[in-house]
Scaffold this motif. Structure first.
Motif, mmCIF file in Angstrom:
data_model
loop_
_atom_site.group_PDB
_atom_site.id
_atom_site.type_symbol
_atom_site.label_atom_id
_atom_site.label_comp_id
_atom_site.label_asym_id
_atom_site.label_seq_id
_atom_site.Cartn_x
_atom_site.Cartn_y
_atom_site.Cartn_z
ATOM 1 N N GLY A 1 0.823 -1.039 0.069
ATOM 2 C CA GLY A 1 -0.070 -0.014 0.010
ATOM 3 C C GLY A 1 0.784 1.427 -0.079
ATOM 4 O O GLY A 1 0.281 2.300 -0.654
ATOM 5 N N ASP A 2 2.001 1.385 0.621
ATOM 6 C CA ASP A 2 2.972 2.429 0.909
ATOM 7 C C ASP A 2 3.943 2.673 -0.216
ATOM 8 O O ASP A 2 4.561 3.686 -0.322
ATOM 9 N N THR A 3 3.914 1.848 -1.001
ATOM 10 C CA THR A 3 4.893 1.985 -2.142
ATOM 11 C C THR A 3 4.309 2.372 -3.412
ATOM 12 O O THR A 3 5.163 2.550 -4.333
ATOM 13 N N GLN A 4 3.057 3.054 -3.502
ATOM 14 C CA GLN A 4 2.200 3.663 -4.535
ATOM 15 C C GLN A 4 1.960 5.124 -4.211
ATOM 16 O O GLN A 4 2.046 5.394 -3.186
ATOM 17 N N GLN A 5 2.317 5.740 -5.321
ATOM 18 C CA GLN A 5 1.840 7.189 -5.172
ATOM 19 C C GLN A 5 0.213 7.363 -4.681
ATOM 20 O O GLN A 5 -0.476 6.371 -5.063
ATOM 21 N N PRO A 6 0.064 8.294 -3.831
ATOM 22 C CA PRO A 6 -1.261 8.421 -3.114
ATOM 23 C C PRO A 6 -2.517 8.518 -4.297
ATOM 24 O O PRO A 6 -3.385 8.031 -4.061
ATOM 25 N N ASN A 7 -2.217 9.307 -5.242
ATOM 26 C CA ASN A 7 -3.247 9.554 -6.175
ATOM 27 C C ASN A 7 -3.596 8.386 -7.183
ATOM 28 O O ASN A 7 -4.436 8.264 -7.974
ATOM 29 N N ARG A 8 -2.556 7.164 -7.240
ATOM 30 C CA ARG A 8 -2.852 6.146 -8.131
ATOM 31 C C ARG A 8 -2.737 4.850 -7.223
ATOM 32 O O ARG A 8 -2.396 3.671 -7.683
ATOM 33 N N LYS A 9 -3.091 4.868 -6.069
ATOM 34 C CA LYS A 9 -3.135 3.616 -5.133
ATOM 35 C C LYS A 9 -4.271 2.862 -5.708
ATOM 36 O O LYS A 9 -4.033 1.453 -5.564
ATOM 37 N N ALA A 10 -5.137 3.233 -6.017
ATOM 38 C CA ALA A 10 -6.423 2.666 -6.118
ATOM 39 C C ALA A 10 -5.850 1.855 -7.549
ATOM 40 O O ALA A 10 -6.585 0.584 -7.649
ATOM 41 N N LEU A 11 -5.668 2.591 -8.517
ATOM 42 C CA LEU A 11 -5.313 1.789 -9.889
ATOM 43 C C LEU A 11 -4.247 0.690 -9.562
ATOM 44 O O LEU A 11 -4.382 -0.390 -10.424
#
Length: 231
Positions: free
Chosen positions: A200-210
């Motif tokens: 979860g923390d390895t992705q950018q916040p605006n692209r986490k859902a994708l």
């Protein structure tokens, strides 16, 4: 006048070479604080094979423990390996091919079924990892495959439970079906929760859902295979 100039020119004293350049010509040695240090314990070439095997098994068991009790830990990211994913993918593929081996149709063989399931597991993890990398994930390719593979442990445990229920409750179809749904759903949610805790923390916040949506689909397909093949 010319002769006198020549006498003056030849009577000039020769240049003196007595002034010798002096100084310390030695290159100062590197200080001990800047010199690279090597830990003698890092050399594993001379250790017994038994020690190496038990150390690797201990590391695999520790990663399984982190999946069973998900918490924000960097162990799977820092000390990644592919032994756990290989073991779990092989185990799930072998367990799911049992229905084909026990079928009355002798034209069916377990080889293609095993290959299909193994291919779904491995390629699914690779596709999800590539999606995460394309979306800007800050972990390496093998780190993501390691996490997705180790998080197959809850579905594998659900598969074992479904096999046990099929043997002990073979005649009670309604109860068996309900237990299969419950156990498979728990394994699916557990695997998804564990993967999200690590990735979860390895992705950018605006692209986490994708990035997390394909992970959801990956474990959903595996759980559907487990529930449908253990009937």
């Amino acid at each position: 006048m010319a002769g006198r100039d020549d006498d003056v020119a030849f009577s000039m004293p020769p240049p003196s070479y007595s002034n010798v350049v002096e100084g310390n010509m030695q290159v100062p040695a590197a200080s001990s604080s800047n010199a690279p240090t090597f830990d003698a314990n890092m050399n594993t070439l001379d250790e017994p094979i038994r020690t190496t095997v038990f150390r690797d098994l201990g590391a695999i068991g520790q990663k399984f423990f982190h999946v069973l009790i998900p918490r924000k830990s960097k162990t799977l990211l820092r000390e990644w390996d592919l032994w756990g994913p290989l073991i779990l993918c092989t185990f799930i593929a072998m367990m799911l091919q049992g229905d084909v081996l026990n079928s009355t149709d002798k034209s069916d063989t377990g080889g293609p079924e095993f290959a299909q399931i193994f291919l779904i597991l491995t390629l699914g993890a690779v596709v999800v990892t590539l999606n995460s990398k394309l979306l800007g994930g800050n972990i390496s390719f093998f780190q993501s495959v390691c996490i997705l593979g180790y998080c197959l442990l809850p579905p594998a445990l659900a598969l074992i439970a479904c096999r046990i229920f099929a043997v002990t409750l073979g005649t009670h179809l309604t109860v068996l079906f309900a237990l299969r749904i419950v156990v498979t759903a728990v394994g699916f949610l557990w695997a998804t929760w564990a993967a999200l805790a690590f990735l979860g923390d390895t992705q950018q916040p605006n692209r986490k859902a994708l990035a997390l949506y394909p992970i959801f689909l990956f474990y959903l397909v595996i759980s559907w295979l487990i529930m449908s093949q253990t009937g």
